[in-house]
Design a protein around this motif. Sequence first.
Motif, PDB file in Angstrom:
ATOM      1  N   LEU A  35       6.810 -25.978 -25.755  1.00  0.00           N
ATOM      2  CA  LEU A  35       5.628 -26.447 -26.114  1.00  0.00           C
ATOM      3  C   LEU A  35       4.548 -25.500 -26.125  1.00  0.00           C
ATOM      4  CD1 LEU A  35       5.603 -30.077 -24.435  1.00  0.00           C
ATOM      5  CD2 LEU A  35       6.003 -29.693 -26.982  1.00  0.00           C
ATOM      6  N   ARG A  36       4.914 -24.145 -25.620  1.00  0.00           N
ATOM      7  CA  ARG A  36       3.924 -23.076 -25.406  1.00  0.00           C
ATOM      8  C   ARG A  36       3.486 -22.822 -27.036  1.00  0.00           C
ATOM      9  NH1 ARG A  36       8.665 -20.585 -25.676  1.00  0.00           N
ATOM     10  NH2 ARG A  36       8.831 -18.228 -26.745  1.00  0.00           N
TER      11      ARG A  36
ATOM     12  N   MET B  14       2.928 -15.254 -23.679  1.00  0.00           N
ATOM     13  CA  MET B  14       3.435 -16.221 -22.404  1.00  0.00           C
ATOM     14  C   MET B  14       4.162 -15.337 -21.253  1.00  0.00           C
ATOM     15  SD  MET B  14       5.314 -19.987 -22.553  1.00  0.00           S
ATOM     16  CE  MET B  14       6.168 -20.657 -20.970  1.00  0.00           C
ATOM     17  N   LEU B  15       3.738 -15.369 -20.073  1.00  0.00           N
ATOM     18  CA  LEU B  15       4.208 -14.489 -18.858  1.00  0.00           C
ATOM     19  C   LEU B  15       4.996 -15.669 -18.117  1.00  0.00           C
ATOM     20  CD1 LEU B  15       4.686 -11.789 -17.578  1.00  0.00           C
ATOM     21  CD2 LEU B  15       2.693 -12.452 -16.158  1.00  0.00           C
TER      22      LEU B  15
ATOM     23  N   ALA C   5     -10.838 -21.434 -18.503  1.00  0.00           N
ATOM     24  CA  ALA C   5     -11.020 -22.490 -19.702  1.00  0.00           C
ATOM     25  C   ALA C   5      -9.889 -22.596 -20.543  1.00  0.00           C
ATOM     26  CB  ALA C   5     -12.438 -22.161 -20.166  1.00  0.00           C
ATOM     27  N   ARG C   6      -9.245 -21.307 -20.901  1.00  0.00           N
ATOM     28  CA  ARG C   6      -8.408 -21.442 -22.063  1.00  0.00           C
ATOM     29  C   ARG C   6      -6.866 -20.859 -21.548  1.00  0.00           C
ATOM     30  NH1 ARG C   6     -11.261 -21.167 -26.850  1.00  0.00           N
ATOM     31  NH2 ARG C   6      -9.627 -19.740 -28.039  1.00  0.00           N
ATOM     32  N   HIS C   7      -6.498 -20.777 -20.335  1.00  0.00           N
ATOM     33  CA  HIS C   7      -5.410 -20.342 -19.536  1.00  0.00           C
ATOM     34  C   HIS C   7      -4.843 -21.419 -18.607  1.00  0.00           C
ATOM     35  CE1 HIS C   7      -6.290 -16.574 -21.916  1.00  0.00           C
ATOM     36  NE2 HIS C   7      -4.900 -16.342 -21.838  1.00  0.00           N
ATOM     37  N   SER C   8      -3.600 -21.559 -18.514  1.00  0.00           N
ATOM     38  CA  SER C   8      -3.129 -22.416 -17.602  1.00  0.00           C
ATOM     39  C   SER C   8      -1.852 -21.794 -17.170  1.00  0.00           C
ATOM     40  CB  SER C   8      -2.669 -23.764 -18.385  1.00  0.00           C
ATOM     41  OG  SER C   8      -3.640 -24.336 -19.177  1.00  0.00           O
ATOM     42  N   LYS C   9      -1.295 -22.439 -15.833  1.00  0.00           N
ATOM     43  CA  LYS C   9      -0.262 -22.009 -15.045  1.00  0.00           C
ATOM     44  C   LYS C   9       0.777 -23.038 -15.169  1.00  0.00           C
ATOM     45  CE  LYS C   9       0.400 -21.960 -10.623  1.00  0.00           C
ATOM     46  NZ  LYS C   9       0.564 -21.555  -9.291  1.00  0.00           N
ATOM     47  N   LEU C  10       1.770 -23.112 -15.995  1.00  0.00           N
ATOM     48  CA  LEU C  10       2.879 -24.170 -15.823  1.00  0.00           C
ATOM     49  C   LEU C  10       3.773 -23.799 -15.020  1.00  0.00           C
ATOM     50  CD1 LEU C  10       4.225 -26.389 -17.391  1.00  0.00           C
ATOM     51  CD2 LEU C  10       5.235 -24.989 -19.109  1.00  0.00           C
ATOM     52  N   THR C  11       4.325 -24.742 -14.179  1.00  0.00           N
ATOM     53  CA  THR C  11       5.082 -24.690 -12.902  1.00  0.00           C
ATOM     54  C   THR C  11       6.507 -25.937 -13.380  1.00  0.00           C
ATOM     55  OG1 THR C  11       3.676 -23.874 -11.660  1.00  0.00           O
ATOM     56  CG2 THR C  11       5.806 -24.649 -10.630  1.00  0.00           C
ATOM     57  N   LEU C  12       7.733 -25.566 -13.215  1.00  0.00           N
ATOM     58  CA  LEU C  12       8.977 -26.030 -13.252  1.00  0.00           C
ATOM     59  C   LEU C  12       9.496 -26.240 -12.064  1.00  0.00           C
ATOM     60  CD1 LEU C  12      11.054 -27.978 -14.617  1.00  0.00           C
ATOM     61  CD2 LEU C  12      11.949 -25.478 -15.420  1.00  0.00           C
TER      62      LEU C  12
ATOM     63  N   ALA D 139      12.548 -23.116  -9.188  1.00  0.00           N
ATOM     64  CA  ALA D 139      11.098 -23.107  -9.515  1.00  0.00           C
ATOM     65  C   ALA D 139      10.850 -21.952 -10.363  1.00  0.00           C
ATOM     66  CB  ALA D 139      10.211 -23.131  -8.197  1.00  0.00           C
ATOM     67  N   ARG D 140      10.040 -22.272 -11.348  1.00  0.00           N
ATOM     68  CA  ARG D 140       9.750 -21.280 -12.422  1.00  0.00           C
ATOM     69  C   ARG D 140       8.184 -21.499 -12.703  1.00  0.00           C
ATOM     70  NH1 ARG D 140      14.200 -22.117 -16.878  1.00  0.00           N
ATOM     71  NH2 ARG D 140      13.337 -20.141 -18.025  1.00  0.00           N
ATOM     72  N   GLU D 141       7.594 -20.235 -13.143  1.00  0.00           N
ATOM     73  CA  GLU D 141       6.268 -20.361 -13.401  1.00  0.00           C
ATOM     74  C   GLU D 141       6.029 -19.402 -14.699  1.00  0.00           C
ATOM     75  OE1 GLU D 141       3.734 -18.991 -10.355  1.00  0.00           O
ATOM     76  OE2 GLU D 141       4.004 -20.574  -9.325  1.00  0.00           O
ATOM     77  N   TRP D 142       5.012 -20.144 -15.795  1.00  0.00           N
ATOM     78  CA  TRP D 142       4.606 -19.434 -16.721  1.00  0.00           C
ATOM     79  C   TRP D 142       3.124 -19.307 -16.963  1.00  0.00           C
ATOM     80  CZ3 TRP D 142       8.436 -23.092 -16.311  1.00  0.00           C
ATOM     81  CH2 TRP D 142       9.657 -22.729 -16.813  1.00  0.00           C
ATOM     82  N   ASP D 143       2.642 -18.340 -17.470  1.00  0.00           N
ATOM     83  CA  ASP D 143       1.203 -18.091 -17.766  1.00  0.00           C
ATOM     84  C   ASP D 143       1.219 -18.588 -19.521  1.00  0.00           C
ATOM     85  OD1 ASP D 143      -1.536 -17.688 -18.595  1.00  0.00           O
ATOM     86  OD2 ASP D 143      -1.532 -15.543 -17.911  1.00  0.00           O
ATOM     87  N   VAL D 144       0.309 -19.862 -19.791  1.00  0.00           N
ATOM     88  CA  VAL D 144       0.160 -20.066 -20.980  1.00  0.00           C
ATOM     89  C   VAL D 144      -1.189 -19.786 -21.588  1.00  0.00           C
ATOM     90  CG1 VAL D 144       0.343 -21.936 -22.513  1.00  0.00           C
ATOM     91  CG2 VAL D 144       1.996 -21.572 -20.680  1.00  0.00           C
ATOM     92  N   ALA D 145      -1.474 -19.331 -22.661  1.00  0.00           N
ATOM     93  CA  ALA D 145      -2.671 -19.205 -23.389  1.00  0.00           C
ATOM     94  C   ALA D 145      -3.332 -20.592 -24.040  1.00  0.00           C
ATOM     95  CB  ALA D 145      -2.750 -17.984 -24.158  1.00  0.00           C
TER      96      ALA D 145
END
Length: 898
Positions: free
Chosen positions: A137-138, A1-2, A116-123, A10-16
């Motif tokens: 929750l990652r 998770m990056l 299909a299997r990755h997402s960007k999560l933004t807070l 604001a913060r962002e994460w790359d979630v597998a």
Amino acid sequence: MLETRVGPTAREWDVAAPPGVLYGLIADTVRWPLFLTSPVHVEFLEPPGGGPAEGEGPGRTGEWLRMWEATGGGRVRSWSAVRHLDAARRRVEFRRAPGDGARPGGDTWTVDPLGARHSKLTLLRDGPAAAPEATGLRHPAERWERLDDLVLSFEESVRVDGPAAAVYDVLHRAADWPRLIPHVVAADLTERTPGVQLLTLRTRDPDGRTRTTESVRICSPATGRIVHKQTVPSGLIASHTCEWSVRSAGRGTTVTARHRVLLHEERIEAVLGAGTDTAAARRRVRDTLGRESAALLHLARRQADGEGRAGPGTARTAARTSGNRTAPDTVDQAGPAERAARLEALLGDPFDAANPHGHLALLRADDRREVPGATEALLTEERLATEFVPRELGGRLTDLEGLARVMRPVFRRDIGLAYGFGITSLFAATAVWTAGDDRQREETARLMLDGGRVSIVHRDLAHANAILRDEMSARPAAGGFVLRGRKHVVINADRADAFVVYARTAPPAGPRSHSVLLVPDRPGEEMLRRLPRVETAGMRGARFAGLEPSGRTVPGDALVGALGDGISLSLRTFQVSHSLIPGTAVASVDSVLRQAVRAATEERAAGMPARRWHGVLAGVFADLLACDSMAVTGLRALSLVPRSAYLLGAAVKYTVPDLLREDLEELATVLGARGYERGPLYGSFQKTVRDLAVAGLGHAGTAACQAVLVPRLRTLARGTWLRTEEPPDALFRPGAPLPPFDHRGLSVTGTDDLLTATVAGAASRLGARRSAGPVHAALADLAAALLDELRLLRTECAEMPPHDAATPVDPRSLALVDRYALVLAAGAGLGVHEAAAGDGSFTGDPSWAVLALSRIVRRLGRPVPELPPGVTGAVLAEVLDRYRSGRSLDLYGTALAG
């Protein structure tokens, strides 16, 4: 998770993980305590003033919730927030409610697809945090393919005869557990804030090793709940939450523990050994927590019931003998719904392994081929036999729908018990209620009101199974009749107090060949000798045995009705069993459907069954409602339109048992290997399959109904179908008041065909409402298809040759009967749906009717268009809601004990 910092707010994460999975976990706030460290409990609140949450609108759902968080150092805080879900944009927003001692603030979480299997999560954060860091929750999100295996959900429940307050007190005072529960070594309990407890427990495993856990408990005496979360779990458990629920149920209390566990995947091999899989870890955790939970449940029972009582059955007996039992006249004057609820509560949770009236106890009695004595004693004490005696003779029987409703709690647990205890006494006594003289009626009523049994000795029928094979003859003699012959299989033959014997009194076959005799069985004057007990494949705990005449003369006043009335009387009185058997057997399949829902949802994330089971569970539920509609309509017809009930009753008995057996076959695919288990949750399935075959009398029951229906198809087609007026609306309103049922009014002369008229009328009305939406249009199309089927049937049946009793029935006639009975089943479903339309009940929702009729039309061999979107989902949602809230899966949706 990056993680990437976009700015100060604001913060962002790359979630597998797929975006749908990640959004679902963030949106499922109630389950955050299982996946996140700080949340202890989350629950939804009613909006202030009962209105919608601020900002709610199209595509945007707003809900108030309250969260308790552990903040370290033994401190717990709680706060409220408004949560908005926007599923279309995968966006979740939290706004802290005012008055929580902190400045208003808000968090907005957005999930965007990166494949299909990755997402960007933004807070996006506005002021102080309004929710815990959902980035925790990652871990479950990135294990989404294994999450169903790592999450374990189950519940334990027990029935207690003591008051709810006493049960709650046992659970609340955890500091007392070490001296009351053997496996609890030590307990340290502190309560700095009222209702918030910190509990440290040291427990001993069966192998002698000890474990220490720390928990936060949120206690709410007003709602009878205690929720807790292990903040320091151990062993195989990464997280464990539990809710104890104590609720009054009838004259007792039901206490339930609902557990959710997240397994610690990395510790499985370290704890259980190299090569151990997740399934073994699930079993170990389930066994350990189940054992500890059961110990606490039984402590609550002992403390609330009083030390020294042997369990719920003994406690009930003590309560009744001490004068706490409801007075008989109070129960007798209560309505069927109230009497059914009382019996349901007294029988208790069928899935409770410790319940002497539960599935496990009944299954073990069946395995031993024994009568379940404790439960029969309970039913005797409740004077259940009074339900089979007409009100004018001192009993409770006023209408057959009410009787079926009262008997459903028994059928829901054990078909063999329901038959063996005494509903067969009703089938025997109905001949006396219908054609007996005053003395016979009064003596039979007194016998049954005193707890006695009456058994029926059938005449021989073609295509007979063992129950209907063989018969007795009666030869006139001085002062009465001499019985001859032998009957090999009679239920309760060895413990009946009287017998209703259908005996041959004239040699040639014909309508006057048999008569009915009411044969008493007085000690020292037995007119029928008992033969050895017969073992049957189904209803193994019921008492079947043979009978043969003892040689004594049966007195002449034993004749019921006139000489030669036997066949006519059997045709009249069997209308009762024709609708009553299906109307009660529905409850047994209701119980199996609940088992299938449990099997499909347990240990599943969010408690949703796999998609492959949606159609089966929803379809069987729709079938159950259609079967119930047909059975209840047949029962109500006997009070409302008795002269038109004869053909309907035969069609009910012909159709419903076969549909229920088909449903059991479908449910077997959901249960899988669980269907062969022998425990309290699923062990009754195989027993139900065996018993239902006997209850329906198999091919014998089918043949008897064919004998009623086939001869009338030609007449109906030429003179009745599409010409008869529709029946009264009250026919299709389950539970609505009925005029008293009059046994003497039973008739076989009616020619009206009520439900075909309903099909025609409904097709016309529904066609006019097609524009109301795709579901209404689909229902209109299905009704039109049924009307077309009826028109085709009319043409084909009108061309049948006149019926000749001496000629064997040809297969084509039997196929026509099959189709005709299915059309009637659809007519009953349409009638019940239309009668409820607009009243806010689920039966008024067209979704179930569309699904039920689509299955009937498919059985008729007609093409069925694709169901409108949402139909299966709406019906499935009702199934799941009723399962979770403990309501029956029939037309009544009543509260159940387990």
